[in-house]
Motif scaffolding. Structure first.
Motif, mmCIF file in Angstrom:
data_model
loop_
_atom_site.group_PDB
_atom_site.id
_atom_site.type_symbol
_atom_site.label_atom_id
_atom_site.label_comp_id
_atom_site.label_asym_id
_atom_site.label_seq_id
_atom_site.Cartn_x
_atom_site.Cartn_y
_atom_site.Cartn_z
ATOM 1 N N GLY A 10 0.798 -1.214 0.000
ATOM 2 C CA GLY A 10 0.000 0.000 0.000
ATOM 3 C C GLY A 10 0.829 1.261 0.000
ATOM 4 N N VAL A 11 0.175 2.373 -0.235
ATOM 5 C CA VAL A 11 0.689 3.740 -0.234
ATOM 6 C C VAL A 11 1.421 4.074 -1.522
ATOM 7 N N MET A 12 2.422 3.254 -1.902
ATOM 8 C CA MET A 12 3.153 3.536 -3.129
ATOM 9 C C MET A 12 3.808 2.251 -3.629
ATOM 10 N N SER A 13 4.166 2.269 -4.911
ATOM 11 C CA SER A 13 4.858 1.121 -5.497
ATOM 12 C C SER A 13 6.321 1.134 -5.078
ATOM 13 N N SER A 14 7.007 0.020 -5.353
ATOM 14 C CA SER A 14 8.431 -0.126 -5.010
ATOM 15 C C SER A 14 8.683 0.122 -3.529
#
Length: 530
Positions: A10-14
């Motif tokens: 969650g929140v952002m990729s990578s």
């Protein structure tokens, strides 16, 4: 039926899900359990094979020829297993299979729908890949909220309902640190968990990714709003090496949590070998500088397995390899750049296409002429043959037919079985091939055996009709493919360490089992400094 651990992000990729998944696998392996890992990629591509390295990073190749996501490399290295093409599931594979079944009439006149037909196909593939292992980790790629993820989240939810206590859901999400106030901001993670719950999945545990160790008030807040007990919240903060992550998660109790939650055998974990590796990796006695010459150096993930293989070899030798990235396109414009770079060893990296190749050839020449320990991999080996043919044998204009179809001296040409291939995806020479090592060669001294098996990913190869002239000029073929006569390893006995492989040795490197060609390169680099 094995136990399943589904990992979402969650929140952002990578955010580091792949390393967290691999670390969880290591934690369970330390307890003597057999562990498997599956990566789900929601893109419509059938596999990663046709994707640009700038967009996707490295294509990791499995023993059975699967072109997969680079996270499978993390899994193999941390778990010390060999995974198959079944361990990477994409939307493209799923939809292709469902459509083919519909065309064959397997759905018996049903209206084919996302639920249950697509989700059933996803579940079938997950369960099939999990066969024979105590625990299977399933990483669902992307970020919760991506619409491409929905069928996979739904399939995971259904498996959780069907298998009950044999399934655990772990959510990995970033918690930013507001540097102005020194405060962790948990709101993005809260929204991420709320979105996951909207799809019917309540995480059993949360792994918080953060720059620094999380403070107690933040843990309390996450527990309250994510509906997860504080003792089921773990923190993967930034560390000096990814190989330390299993140790810090173990210290926080993640291993004990999983044993209790999945009703696994309670055994004392054994990290002795792993801890020794991490110590050597973090506090080496020596240092060498390795030039990494390639065309995708702006994105080191394009060469991730090679970077890790060099580090594995360094730890075994108590050496820190400092990597110097050499952009072959820049060398092509200005070959004098190499004279300004101080290196103890050179690796010419894999690649495809014409851009930057003259710069890579110049890197080979520089290493050969200046007696710098050298390793060429796949395309790097092919270009090493081109360089030798041009500058030692005197065949001006020698090249690969991939780069110059009209070359007067095609020392590298298309493999015979590739000449009738009319599709791009999954059609190269892929996966394991057995290789016979020629006795009395550098390769023989490195491997210490007469037959090895290594992974491949290529279409072009050394043109055998030029071998007599190349051999007369001093180039030695020290490895041959066993099933057909194909060049696999070349070397120059006149050089302190000059070896190149058509195969990809990096894919089989492990933290405590480095590959011989990388060990030999760093040993030669150390010797050149003394």
């Amino acid at each position: 039926m094995p136990k399943f651990i589904f990992v979402t992000g969650g929140v952002m990729s990578s955010v580091g899900k792949g390393v967290v998944v691999a670390s969880i696998g290591r934690i369970l392996r330390a307890r003597g359990l057999s562990v498997n890992a599956v990566k789900i990629d929601p893109y419509i591509n059938v596999d990663a094979g046709t994707m640009n390295p700038y967009a996707h990073g490295e294509v990791f190749v499995t023993y059975d020829g699967g072109e997969t996501d680079l996270d499978l490399g993390h899994y193999e290295r941390f778990l010390d297993v060999e995974l198959s093409r079944r361990n990477n599931i994409t939307s493209g594979q799923v939809y292709l299979s469902v459509i083919e079944k519909e065309r064959r009439g397997e759905y018996l006149g049903q209206t084919v729908q996302l639920i249950p037909h697509v989700t059933d196909e996803i579940k079938r593939r997950i369960v099939e890949a999990a066969g024979g292992f105590d625990v299977t980790l399933v990483e669902i790629g992307g970020t919760v909220g991506d619409y491409e993820q929905l069928p996979f989240l739904e399939a995971a939810r259904q498996l959780g309902l069907e298998l009950g206590e044999d399934v655990v859901f772990i959510h990995v999400a970033w918690v930013p640190l507001l540097k102005i106030t020194g405060e962790f901001k948990t709101k993005p993670l809260q929204h991420s968990v709320a979105e996951l719950r909207r799809y019917g999945i309540q995480p059993d545990a949360i792994v918080v990714r953060s720059e620094k160790p999380l403070d107690a008030p933040s843990v309390k807040k996450i527990a309250l709003f994510a509906n997860v007990p504080q003792w089921a919240i773990f923190n993967s903060y930034d560390v000096d090496t990814i190989y330390r992550v299993p140790l810090i998660l173990e210290q926080q109790g993640l291993g004990d949590f999983l044993v209790r939650r999945l009703r696994l055998p309670s055994r004392t974990p054994d990290y002795r070998e792993w801890e020794e590796f991490v110590t050597k990796l973090s506090s080496p006695r020596y240092k060498v500088t390795v030039g990494m010459c390639g065309k995708y150096v702006e994105l080191p993930d394009a060469y991730l397995s090679i970077v890790e293989a060099v580090r594995h070899a360094g730890a075994a030798l108590d050496v820190k390899p400092e990597l110097v990235w050499i952009n072959s396109a820049e060398v092509e414009k200005n070959p004098d750049l190499l004279d300004k770079v101080s290196i103890d060893a050179m690796i010419v990296l894999p690649g495809f296409g014409k851009r930057g190749t003259e710069g890579m050839i110049e890197c080979v020449r520089h290493a050969r002429v200046h007696k710098i320990p050298f390793l060429g991999i796949c395309f790097g080996m092919q270009l090493a043959v081109v360089e030798f043919a041009r500058n030692v044998l005197g065949l001006k204009g020698a090249n690969s037919t991939e780069l110059d179809p009209e070359t007067p001296y095609p020392v590298i040409h298309l493999a015979p079985e590739q000449r009738e291939v009319d599709v791009m995806g999954g059609s190269m020479i892929l996966g394991n091939r057995e290789i016979e090592i020629v006795p009395g060669t550098l390769a023989s001294s490195l491997y210490g055996t007469s037959v090895i098996a290594e992974r491949h990913r290529h279409r072009y190869e050394v043109n055998l009709s030029y071998l007599p002239k190349l051999a007369e000029a001093g180039l030695v073929v020290s490895g041959w493919r066993r099933d057909v006569k194909r060049v696999e390893i070349i070397e120059l006995p006149s050089h302190s360490y000059f070896i190149a492989t058509q195969f990809h040795p990096e894919f089989k490197s492990r933290p405590t089992k480095p590959r011989p060609v990388f060990l030999g390169l760093l040993k030669a680099a150390l010797a050149s400094r003394s």
